[in-house]
Design a protein around this motif. Structure first.
Motif, mmCIF file in Angstrom:
data_model
loop_
_atom_site.group_PDB
_atom_site.id
_atom_site.type_symbol
_atom_site.label_atom_id
_atom_site.label_comp_id
_atom_site.label_asym_id
_atom_site.label_seq_id
_atom_site.Cartn_x
_atom_site.Cartn_y
_atom_site.Cartn_z
ATOM 1 N N THR A 113 0.958 -1.171 0.005
ATOM 2 C CA THR A 113 0.066 0.100 0.074
ATOM 3 C C THR A 113 0.854 1.228 0.042
ATOM 4 O OG1 THR A 113 -1.761 -1.243 1.197
ATOM 5 C CG2 THR A 113 -1.975 1.162 1.211
ATOM 6 N N GLU A 114 1.996 1.257 0.934
ATOM 7 C CA GLU A 114 2.934 2.388 0.836
ATOM 8 C C GLU A 114 3.499 2.470 -0.848
ATOM 9 O OE1 GLU A 114 5.541 1.816 3.929
ATOM 10 O OE2 GLU A 114 3.980 2.045 5.589
ATOM 11 N N VAL A 115 4.045 1.354 -1.072
ATOM 12 C CA VAL A 115 4.600 1.377 -2.337
ATOM 13 C C VAL A 115 3.673 1.980 -3.300
ATOM 14 C CG1 VAL A 115 5.375 -0.172 -4.133
ATOM 15 C CG2 VAL A 115 6.204 -0.547 -2.006
ATOM 16 N N TRP A 116 2.301 1.618 -3.355
ATOM 17 C CA TRP A 116 1.423 1.977 -4.475
ATOM 18 C C TRP A 116 1.310 3.723 -4.030
ATOM 19 C CZ3 TRP A 116 0.321 0.522 -8.798
ATOM 20 C CH2 TRP A 116 -0.789 1.079 -9.763
ATOM 21 N N GLU A 117 1.144 4.114 -3.106
ATOM 22 C CA GLU A 117 1.237 5.572 -2.879
ATOM 23 C C GLU A 117 2.129 6.161 -3.643
ATOM 24 O OE1 GLU A 117 0.842 6.037 1.423
ATOM 25 O OE2 GLU A 117 -1.150 5.224 1.592
ATOM 26 N N GLU A 118 3.417 5.726 -3.628
ATOM 27 C CA GLU A 118 4.336 6.559 -4.260
ATOM 28 C C GLU A 118 4.502 6.133 -5.603
ATOM 29 O OE1 GLU A 118 8.083 6.741 -2.540
ATOM 30 O OE2 GLU A 118 7.507 5.657 -0.672
ATOM 31 N N GLU A 119 3.920 5.076 -6.179
ATOM 32 C CA GLU A 119 4.040 4.676 -7.498
ATOM 33 C C GLU A 119 2.909 5.092 -8.107
ATOM 34 O OE1 GLU A 119 6.307 2.085 -9.655
ATOM 35 O OE2 GLU A 119 7.274 3.620 -8.107
ATOM 36 N N ALA A 120 1.568 5.272 -7.819
ATOM 37 C CA ALA A 120 0.464 5.504 -8.391
ATOM 38 C C ALA A 120 0.514 6.602 -9.464
ATOM 39 C CB ALA A 120 -0.560 5.767 -7.514
ATOM 40 N N PRO A 121 1.139 7.760 -9.363
ATOM 41 C CA PRO A 121 1.076 8.767 -10.385
ATOM 42 C C PRO A 121 1.880 8.194 -11.467
ATOM 43 C CG PRO A 121 1.640 9.812 -8.243
ATOM 44 C CD PRO A 121 1.564 8.425 -7.917
ATOM 45 N N ALA A 122 2.964 7.571 -11.229
ATOM 46 C CA ALA A 122 3.775 7.219 -12.372
ATOM 47 C C ALA A 122 3.200 6.008 -13.267
ATOM 48 C CB ALA A 122 5.076 6.459 -11.988
ATOM 49 N N ALA A 124 -0.004 5.776 -13.265
ATOM 50 C CA ALA A 124 -1.311 6.429 -14.067
ATOM 51 C C ALA A 124 -0.623 7.096 -15.267
ATOM 52 C CB ALA A 124 -1.828 7.570 -13.029
ATOM 53 N N ALA A 125 0.418 7.802 -15.278
ATOM 54 C CA ALA A 125 0.899 8.407 -16.359
ATOM 55 C C ALA A 125 1.346 7.458 -17.310
ATOM 56 C CB ALA A 125 2.181 9.334 -15.849
ATOM 57 N N ALA A 126 1.956 6.256 -16.933
ATOM 58 C CA ALA A 126 2.071 5.542 -17.868
ATOM 59 C C ALA A 126 1.234 4.968 -18.641
ATOM 60 C CB ALA A 126 3.018 4.250 -17.343
ATOM 61 N N PHE A 127 -0.164 4.595 -17.973
ATOM 62 C CA PHE A 127 -1.279 4.217 -18.766
ATOM 63 C C PHE A 127 -2.044 4.999 -19.611
ATOM 64 C CE2 PHE A 127 -5.671 3.013 -18.841
ATOM 65 C CZ PHE A 127 -5.817 1.469 -19.152
ATOM 66 N N ILE A 157 6.849 -0.552 -21.436
ATOM 67 C CA ILE A 157 7.530 0.405 -22.110
ATOM 68 C C ILE A 157 7.226 1.743 -21.702
ATOM 69 C CG2 ILE A 157 7.871 1.366 -24.526
ATOM 70 C CD1 ILE A 157 7.475 -1.523 -25.636
ATOM 71 N N ALA A 158 6.209 2.276 -21.581
ATOM 72 C CA ALA A 158 5.853 3.539 -21.218
ATOM 73 C C ALA A 158 6.269 3.892 -19.537
ATOM 74 C CB ALA A 158 4.364 3.682 -21.225
ATOM 75 N N HIS A 159 6.126 2.804 -18.839
ATOM 76 C CA HIS A 159 6.533 2.938 -17.554
ATOM 77 C C HIS A 159 8.191 2.957 -17.508
ATOM 78 C CE1 HIS A 159 7.179 1.555 -13.114
ATOM 79 N NE2 HIS A 159 6.546 2.500 -13.125
ATOM 80 N N ALA B 75 -5.706 1.628 -12.570
ATOM 81 C CA ALA B 75 -7.168 2.029 -11.813
ATOM 82 C C ALA B 75 -7.704 1.086 -11.021
ATOM 83 C CB ALA B 75 -7.932 2.341 -12.916
ATOM 84 N N GLU B 76 -7.541 -0.250 -11.373
ATOM 85 C CA GLU B 76 -8.205 -1.162 -10.335
ATOM 86 C C GLU B 76 -7.521 -1.352 -8.996
ATOM 87 O OE1 GLU B 76 -10.043 -4.376 -13.652
ATOM 88 O OE2 GLU B 76 -7.895 -4.718 -13.169
ATOM 89 N N VAL B 77 -6.109 -1.131 -9.057
ATOM 90 C CA VAL B 77 -5.282 -1.027 -7.885
ATOM 91 C C VAL B 77 -5.660 0.363 -7.155
ATOM 92 C CG1 VAL B 77 -3.045 -1.085 -6.896
ATOM 93 C CG2 VAL B 77 -3.401 -2.315 -9.067
ATOM 94 N N ALA B 78 -5.810 1.092 -7.767
ATOM 95 C CA ALA B 78 -6.274 2.387 -6.852
ATOM 96 C C ALA B 78 -7.649 2.235 -6.380
ATOM 97 C CB ALA B 78 -6.153 3.679 -8.137
ATOM 98 N N THR B 79 -8.608 1.693 -7.066
ATOM 99 C CA THR B 79 -10.081 1.598 -6.549
ATOM 100 C C THR B 79 -10.054 0.546 -5.582
ATOM 101 O OG1 THR B 79 -10.615 1.857 -8.867
ATOM 102 C CG2 THR B 79 -12.142 0.836 -7.173
ATOM 103 N N ALA B 80 -9.050 -0.525 -5.529
ATOM 104 C CA ALA B 80 -8.945 -1.546 -4.624
ATOM 105 C C ALA B 80 -8.390 -0.895 -3.011
ATOM 106 C CB ALA B 80 -8.098 -2.604 -4.967
ATOM 107 N N LYS B 81 -7.397 -0.120 -3.501
ATOM 108 C CA LYS B 81 -6.838 0.733 -2.295
ATOM 109 C C LYS B 81 -7.707 1.422 -1.668
ATOM 110 C CE LYS B 81 -3.000 3.674 -1.132
ATOM 111 N NZ LYS B 81 -3.742 4.789 -0.639
#
Lengths: 301, 102
Positions: A113-122, A124-127, A157-159, B75-81
């Protein structure tokens, strides 16, 4: 850029590459029984206040978890603990020596969960880089899951491109550090770059195999794009030139590309860089706050 | 005045005691939030099953690798969190079970 911003950039740059390929696959994971995958699912969801009772949904989730285990994405310690927790397990787990499955799950959840908090913006941008392709895939009537798998290499690749951008920003920001910390910081960034290159090399091998196997989404065009990113990462090898140094080189008419020799760096933490790079090739982020215990000691594949 | 202070002290002690003794409460799940989860149109990159899978993967896996492998979308990970944080994961499970038969 101020030191604080640099720390942030470096921290992101440290964590991003560490998650490209995840954990290794142990022999114990080669075959995952239905009982084990069901235990993994039930134990995880139980801790989150829910339970899958529908056999159709459970079957689908079990298939996904089985795939994740075989790819080495699930923490091997959790797989082992789940394996020992199944009703058929022999011998029964020893509570005095075997870590409890629920404890491992709790640790992993906190950590990731902590990792994702830091990683989420990157992420999202890659997606966003692949969103149009994803929408087109969905419009063709494919499921979210199918489209995500088909476009997985493109997302990688985007990531990787985002990681490279962060790395470049971090290298540029090193000039703002005190001089006595710059060489160490550059050495750490070079270690990150090397780690990213190693991961991309493994991605290349996976993609090549997927192309041969005719996996949807794996094709020559994607190979070319991945090779291009790999080339960019390799192109930065041994040339973490400081902007000041580049200027001096151009003023002195030096034809040298600006490469600097990075000496061996002691383990002493004098770089001023947050979460110093783990260059052991473990592939795990070195930021203690992001790394946690749950996934420590795992090897990459 | 004295009795007023005594009442205040008692109130403070009770409040402190309650705060210390009550376990960390999850946010209340409102009916509208429940209804939204069960009925709202989802973005193209979110499925209810994917949210449940992402919750399992957050609990057991390297979530970055899971996303890269295409098991779940960001988006699924964000929603799950968010669902874990809000205590609404069970509603996503209900929706996923419902959609599994479509």
């Amino acid at each position: 850029m101020k030191s604080r911003s640099l720390l942030s950039v470096l921290a992101v740059g440290t964590i991003l590459p560490a998650l490209v390929f995840g954990f290794g696959v142990s022999a114990a994971q080669a075959v995952t029984s239905d009982a084990t995958t069901e235990t993994i699912i039930n134990s995880s969801l139980e801790g989150l206040g829910t339970e899958v009772t529908d056999p159709t949904l459970l079957d689908e989730l079990q298939q996904d978890i089985s795939d994740a285990v075989e790819q080495g994405i699930i923490d091997p310690a959790i797989v082992d603990a789940a394996d020992q927790t199944t009703p058929e397990a022999t011998p029964a787990p020893d509570p005095t020596t075997d870590p409890a499955l629920s404890d491992l799950i709790d640790e992993n959840l906190t950590e990731q969960t902590e990792v994702w908090e830091e990683e989420a913006p990157a992420w999202a941008a890659a997606f966003e880089q692949i969103r149009s392709d994803f929408e087109a895939c969905r419009t063709d009537g494919q499921s979210t899951s199918t489209c995500a798998r088909t476009l997985g290499f493109q997302l990688q690749i985007a990531h990787a491109q985002a990681e490279l951008t962060n790395l470049d920003a971090a290298i540029a920001a090193v000039a703002d550090l005190p001089e006595d910390q710059q060489v160490t910081a550059l050495a750490e960034l070079e270690a990150q770059r090397a780690e990213l290159e190693a991961r991309l090399n493994r991605a290349t091998a996976k993609l090549d195999a997927a192309v041969v196997a005719g996996i949807p989404g794996a094709n020559a065009e994607v190979q070319a794009r991945l090779n291009s990113v790999v080339g960019e990462v390799r192109g930065r090898a041994h040339t973490p030139t400081l902007p000041e140094q580049e200027q001096q080189n151009s003023q002195s008419g030096s034809s040298n590309s600006g490469s600097i020799t990075i000496p061996e760096v002691s383990n002493g933490d004098n770089s001023g860089v947050s979460g110093s790079q783990n260059s052991s090739g473990s592939g795990k982020p070195s930021n203690p706050g992001s790394q946690g215990k749950g996934n420590s000691g795992k090897s990459n594949h | 005045m004295k009795s007023f202070l005594a009442v205040l002290s008692l109130a403070a002690i009770c409040a402190a005691g309650l705060t210390a003794c009550v376990p960390e409460a999850k946010p209340a799940v409102t009916p509208s939030a429940t209804s939204d989860i069960l009925t709202k149109k989802l973005p193209s990159d979110v499925s209810a099953k994917g949210v449940i899978l992402a919750a399992v993967l957050l609990s057991t896996a390297d979530i970055g690798s899971a996303v890269e492998s295409g098991l779940v979308t960001p988006a699924e990970v964000a929603t799950a969190k968010q669902a874990i944080s809000d205590g609404t994961l069970d509603f996503w499970r209900q929706r996923a079970e419902s959609e599994a038969h479509r």
